[in-house]
Write a protein that holds these residues in place. Structure first.
Motif, mmCIF file in Angstrom:
data_model
loop_
_atom_site.group_PDB
_atom_site.id
_atom_site.type_symbol
_atom_site.label_atom_id
_atom_site.label_comp_id
_atom_site.label_asym_id
_atom_site.label_seq_id
_atom_site.Cartn_x
_atom_site.Cartn_y
_atom_site.Cartn_z
ATOM 1 N N ALA A 227 0.868 -1.174 0.000
ATOM 2 C CA ALA A 227 0.000 0.000 0.000
ATOM 3 C C ALA A 227 0.900 1.217 0.000
ATOM 4 C CB ALA A 227 -0.876 -0.005 1.248
ATOM 5 N N ILE A 228 0.916 1.951 -1.109
ATOM 6 C CA ILE A 228 1.736 3.161 -1.175
ATOM 7 C C ILE A 228 0.852 4.310 -1.619
ATOM 8 C CG2 ILE A 228 3.763 4.270 -2.178
ATOM 9 C CD1 ILE A 228 5.037 1.613 -2.511
ATOM 10 N N ASP B 269 1.601 7.603 -1.585
ATOM 11 C CA ASP B 269 2.302 8.681 -2.260
ATOM 12 C C ASP B 269 2.623 8.284 -3.705
ATOM 13 O OD1 ASP B 269 3.663 11.060 -2.604
ATOM 14 O OD2 ASP B 269 5.565 10.185 -2.000
ATOM 15 N N ALA C 243 6.289 8.015 -4.566
ATOM 16 C CA ALA C 243 6.930 6.818 -4.011
ATOM 17 C C ALA C 243 6.622 5.612 -4.889
ATOM 18 C CB ALA C 243 6.461 6.569 -2.584
ATOM 19 N N GLY D 190 9.479 3.624 -6.956
ATOM 20 C CA GLY D 190 9.620 2.189 -6.758
ATOM 21 C C GLY D 190 9.637 1.442 -8.076
ATOM 22 N N ARG E 91 12.115 -1.783 -7.863
ATOM 23 C CA ARG E 91 11.653 -2.407 -6.629
ATOM 24 C C ARG E 91 10.228 -2.942 -6.818
ATOM 25 N NH1 ARG E 91 9.444 -4.475 -3.288
ATOM 26 N NH2 ARG E 91 9.481 -4.361 -1.022
ATOM 27 N N ILE F 165 12.251 2.684 -1.536
ATOM 28 C CA ILE F 165 11.190 2.202 -0.652
ATOM 29 C C ILE F 165 11.852 1.531 0.536
ATOM 30 C CG2 ILE F 165 9.293 0.575 -0.436
ATOM 31 C CD1 ILE F 165 8.580 1.188 -3.288
ATOM 32 N N VAL G 116 5.801 8.488 4.902
ATOM 33 C CA VAL G 116 4.969 8.384 3.699
ATOM 34 C C VAL G 116 5.838 8.344 2.447
ATOM 35 C CG1 VAL G 116 3.304 9.617 2.265
ATOM 36 C CG2 VAL G 116 2.923 9.418 4.705
ATOM 37 N N VAL G 117 6.825 9.241 2.371
ATOM 38 C CA VAL G 117 7.647 9.320 1.162
ATOM 39 C C VAL G 117 8.435 8.031 0.958
ATOM 40 C CG1 VAL G 117 9.588 10.507 0.119
ATOM 41 C CG2 VAL G 117 7.795 11.815 1.225
ATOM 42 N N VAL H 279 7.664 5.092 2.330
ATOM 43 C CA VAL H 279 6.830 3.927 2.606
ATOM 44 C C VAL H 279 7.395 3.137 3.784
ATOM 45 C CG1 VAL H 279 5.472 2.135 1.509
ATOM 46 C CG2 VAL H 279 6.582 3.825 0.116
#
Lengths: 530, 319
Positions: free
Chosen positions: A244-245, A247, A250, A254, A259, B168, B262-263, B265
């Motif tokens: 669950a991301i 942003d 982000a 990823g 990733r 991440i 948040v940024v 994760v």
């Protein structure tokens, strides 16, 4: 033969794709001469490769998420839930109901009695065999006084559920419903073992393609392949990691750094940069999702249809699609039926920005001096406040005054939407016209966010629901779309596309527009290319 | 030593009262927010009927004071209760996230505290030189950028361009310690950029303050080298304010890093608190709020005690 060996070399060095290789070889008429080591996989291209860890990230996760299907609301828990369990019916990429846990179904002539034949020999992850009892339990979980399910309104018309043996379930309805199988494909109506309650929901014991290994709400779910899955060969991945991301940066980072293999809701403002990354594919498909500005038609001065028409006319849809959606969408025609729906009324003329005509209608209503408050927050949809500001500007040219009232995101759905006379809203849409109209446009519907009540429309809705003749149904739905468009309270300026990005090592068939992430069935429909 | 212990006991007594008052404030605060957990969990799809059913199930139909007393009774008995939104035990939700938060805070502290103090001492030593100005300007500019901006710059550089560190920072219990450090290096660096300036400036100011005292002048007259004066004479005597500012920054690292979470994760406590407030999930809000306040109170107490121990005058005094 030198050409063939040249091609073979190119292919081995990855300078040409398999498809090009096959095409070239076939063009040379040399297929028979090709080394079998190179060809079999190609000839079997329809058979996806097995194995691999699939890592995806999506929005909509919260630490308070639950796998209880009654409370499913956002992408992350829906996707995880779809990995773990199934519905009776699957809705395929052509918006057709196809058998899933139900093998087949049939209805009475008046479509008020539906009998589903259950697939035999399907096992839950705990080894228990699926029977009709589990189905009755799972559907009843969404019915009755006690239920807090979002699917409750769809099931209101069910008067009785009967079983005949272990593999036959009959639903009796108060009124005919030709689209009933679609309802059984709703993502809430997932089948779990009889007696699942409380904490058991979080164990995710379903019949689904993957078995839950670990589940941390709002963070991550790890699942592994269910070797016992009832769909032949599926799923292809050995393991799935779902993150669950929230942003969007982000998520894109990823994906860019390798990733992640797939992300949902790519940022349309920067997606052109993502497209430039060589090993990333961006998909954008038309969907049923739309943004709207619902007007409560029972509040002054919106009771006057001229006021509503004027407001609809000063909405510059073209500009909204261009600036709010960055072109990733279609113009709306003030009714909620998308071009991907079966009975979309393509014959209705597209409503366009027309300040003169708007002024005419507003003058007729005598409301040119009135200031219309438009309540918006980005909780409604991303860019809602910008869209409202744009609306305010385009209305100015017709001499119509709109004032944007910025509302807090927190509590928006409880305190603003359906409470303020004019607000911003987001709809994910429904696979059928009947579901969409029944949920938000029928008189007395729980989410009728315009309080619109049109006798002709309501009568047609009932008739069309029970009508089994396709041509007649289409006629009815077209008429209803036209009624919503011209008389209804919703300004629907745009349908947004589902914009997602993934690694180009992933392969897939046609992507469904029914929900995001290939109808949230990506984990069983996609695979890694060799 | 006796008065130190007495002081600690007094402070702990006051802290318990503070924690109780905070729990009351949190409860009233959440009650004042519009909507409750039933509204927010069901969101756009809520209907009056389903909300009512949900409320009954969660006993939200009871008056607030009864719910508060019930919660307090369980809490005193060590039962944090269950999350209203997904029925999981609050202790289970919080424990591993809190240890993640502590891990990130500790890693950052390990980098930031020595770095800040060293830079502060050097800045005091080379006071008003170009070096001093460069250090001050750099650290102050880092603190002036929003955290997420620093974070994105670091990601763009070290993760996307150079492909050195992951963007991440999701850690899990199966990872070895080294792997964990590697995974969270970028968030730790981001936070280092944010907290260093404050501690560095305080160290510099405190040392410069002490350098004006008579005994330093005496030491200078005796002909002791400047660096030695600073390390042996000035720094120990300026420890008290430095310890205090370090404590405040450590507390910040525990309670204020939700944006970095948040940024990157990163599954820490901050995100949990934000989600729970948004969902009006009172037991979780209460528990995390109390953990945060206990962290603040505890670190402040620790700072007081340490600065007392570091200062002979305070160590001997009666109060």
């Amino acid at each position: 033969m030198s050409q063939l060996s040249h091609l073979t070399d190119l292919f081995k060095e990855n300078k040409i794709s398999r498809r090009q290789f096959i095409a070239q070889v076939s063009a040379l008429g040399l297929a028979a001469a090709v080394s079998p080591a190179l060809l079999p996989t190609d000839l079997l291209a329809a058979t996806p490769k097995m194995g691999g860890l699939f890592r995806q990230a999506m929005t909509g996760g919260a630490t308070s998420d639950s796998l209880d299907p009654a409370t499913l609301l956002a992408s992350f828990p829906i996707n995880v839930s779809c990995q773990l369990s199934n519905c009776l019916v699957e809705i395929d990429h052509k918006f057709q109901p196809v058998p899933e846990l139900a093998e087949s179904w049939e209805s009475s002539k008046t479509a008020d009695k539906w009998t589903f034949k259950l697939r035999k020999g399907v096992e839950f992850h705990n080894g228990k065999t699926l029977t009709a009892k589990d189905v009755v339990f799972s559907i009843n979980h969404h019915r009755g006084e006690e239920s807090k399910s979002a699917a409750k309104p769809f099931l209101k018309s069910i008067t009785d559920i009967k079983t005949d043996g272990d593999y036959e379930i009959t639903f009796e309805l108060a009124n005919g419903s030709a689209d009933f199988p679609f309802i059984m494909g709703d993502y809430h109506l997932r089948i779990y073992p009889e007696g699942t309650t409380g904490d058991d929901w979080e164990k995710g014991i379903g019949t689904g393609p993957f078995i839950l290994e670990s589940w941390e709400p709002g963070v991550r779910a790890m699942t592994k392949r269910n070797p016992n899955y009832f769909k032949p060969n599926k799923p292809y991945f050995a393991e799935v990691e779902t993150l669950a991301i929230t942003d969007v940066n982000a998520r894109s980072n990823g994906l860019k750094t390798g990733r992640l293999d797939a992300i949902d809701r790519a940022d349309v403002k920067t997606v052109h940069l993502l497209k430039r990354v060589p090993d990333i594919n961006v998909t954008a498909i038309n969907s049923t999702m739309h943004y709207s500005f619902p007007i409560l038609v029972d509040k002054q001065p919106y009771t006057d249809v001229d006021v509503r028409t004027a407001l609809k006319l000063v909405c510059d849809r073209e500009e909204m699609v261009k600036t709010i959606l960055n072109g990733y969408g279609d113009m709306g025609n003030d009714h909620p039926i998308s071009s991907v729906n079966r009975y979309h009324a393509s014959e209705l003329p597209q409503r366009t920005y027309d300040p003169d005509k708007a002024k005419f209608h507003m003058k007729k209503a005598g409301m040119l001096d009135h200031t219309f408050n438009l309540h918006a927050s980005d909780a409604a949809f991303s860019g809602a406040v910008d869209a409202a500001m744009l609306y305010q500007e385009t209305a100015k040219k017709a001499g119509i005054k709109i004032k944007v009232v910025r509302e807090p995101s927190d509590g928006y759905w409880n305190n603003v939407w359906t409470k303020k006379p004019w607000s911003a809203c987001y709809w994910s849409g429904r696979p059928t016209e009947d579901m969409m109209f029944s949920v938000a446009y029928a008189a007395g519907a729980p989410w009728n966010d315009t309080h619109w009540s049109n006798d002709k429309f309501n009568k047609l809705l009932k008739e069309a629901r029970a009508e089994l003749d396709q041509a007649k149904r289409r006629q009815m739905y077209v008429e209803m779309q036209s009624l919503v468009r011209d008389d209804g309270g919703a300004v629907i300026p745009m349908f947004n596309q589902i914009v997602e990005a993934h690694n180009n090592k992933l392969a897939h068939g046609p992507i469904s527009a029914h929900m995001e992430m290939d109808g949230h069935k990506n984990t069983e429909r996609w695979w890694y290319e060799g | 030593m006796k008065n130190v212990i007495l002081h600690i006991l007094k402070r702990i007594g006051a802290s318990v009262v503070t924690v109780f008052v905070i729990s009351l404030i949190i409860f009233i605060g959440v009650e004042l927010l519009p909507g409750d957990v039933a509204d927010t969990v069901l969101g756009q799809s809520a209907t009056p009927e389903t909300v009512e059913a949900f409320r009954k199930e969660l006993k939200l139909d009871l008056p607030p004071h009864i719910r508060y007393v019930a919660w307090l009774k369980n809490f005193v008995q060590g039962d944090f209760g269950n999350s209203l939104a997904n029925k999981r035990p609050v202790a289970e939700l919080i424990s591993w996230r809190f240890s993640n938060t502590l891990f990130l805070a500790a890693t950052t502290a390990l980098i930031a505290v020595p770095l800040a103090i060293l830079l502060g001492i050097l800045a005091a030593f080379y006071r008003n030189t170009l070096y001093d100005k460069v250090i001050s300007t750099t650290t102050l500019s880092f603190i002036s950028f929003p955290e997420f901006f620093v974070a994105y710059i670091l990601i763009a550089l070290f993760s996307v361009k150079m492909e050195l560190f992951p963007s991440i920072a999701m850690i899990d219990p199966h990872m070895g310690l080294g792997r964990k450090f590697y995974t969270i290096l970028l968030p730790a660096l981001t936070l280092t950029c944010v907290v260093t300036a404050h501690m560095m400036r305080q160290t510099r100011a405190a040392i410069i303050n002490v350098l004006a005292s008579a005994y330093i002048e005496m030491a200078e007259i005796k002909g002791i080298r400047r660096l030695r004066i600073i390390i042996h004479h000035a720094f120990p005597n300026s420890l008290s304010p430095v310890i205090n500012v370090v404590a405040v920054n450590l507390a910040y690292l525990v309670v204020g890093v939700v944006i970095v979470e948040v940024v990157f994760v990163y599954p820490g406590l901050g995100q949990l608190l934000v989600d729970s407030v948004a969902k009006r999930d009172l037991p979780v809000v209460q528990a995390s709020g109390l953990i945060f306040s206990i962290t603040y109170i505890g670190l402040n107490l620790l700072a007081d005690v340490l600065s007392m121990l570091s200062n002979p005058k305070l160590r001997q005094s009666q109060f």
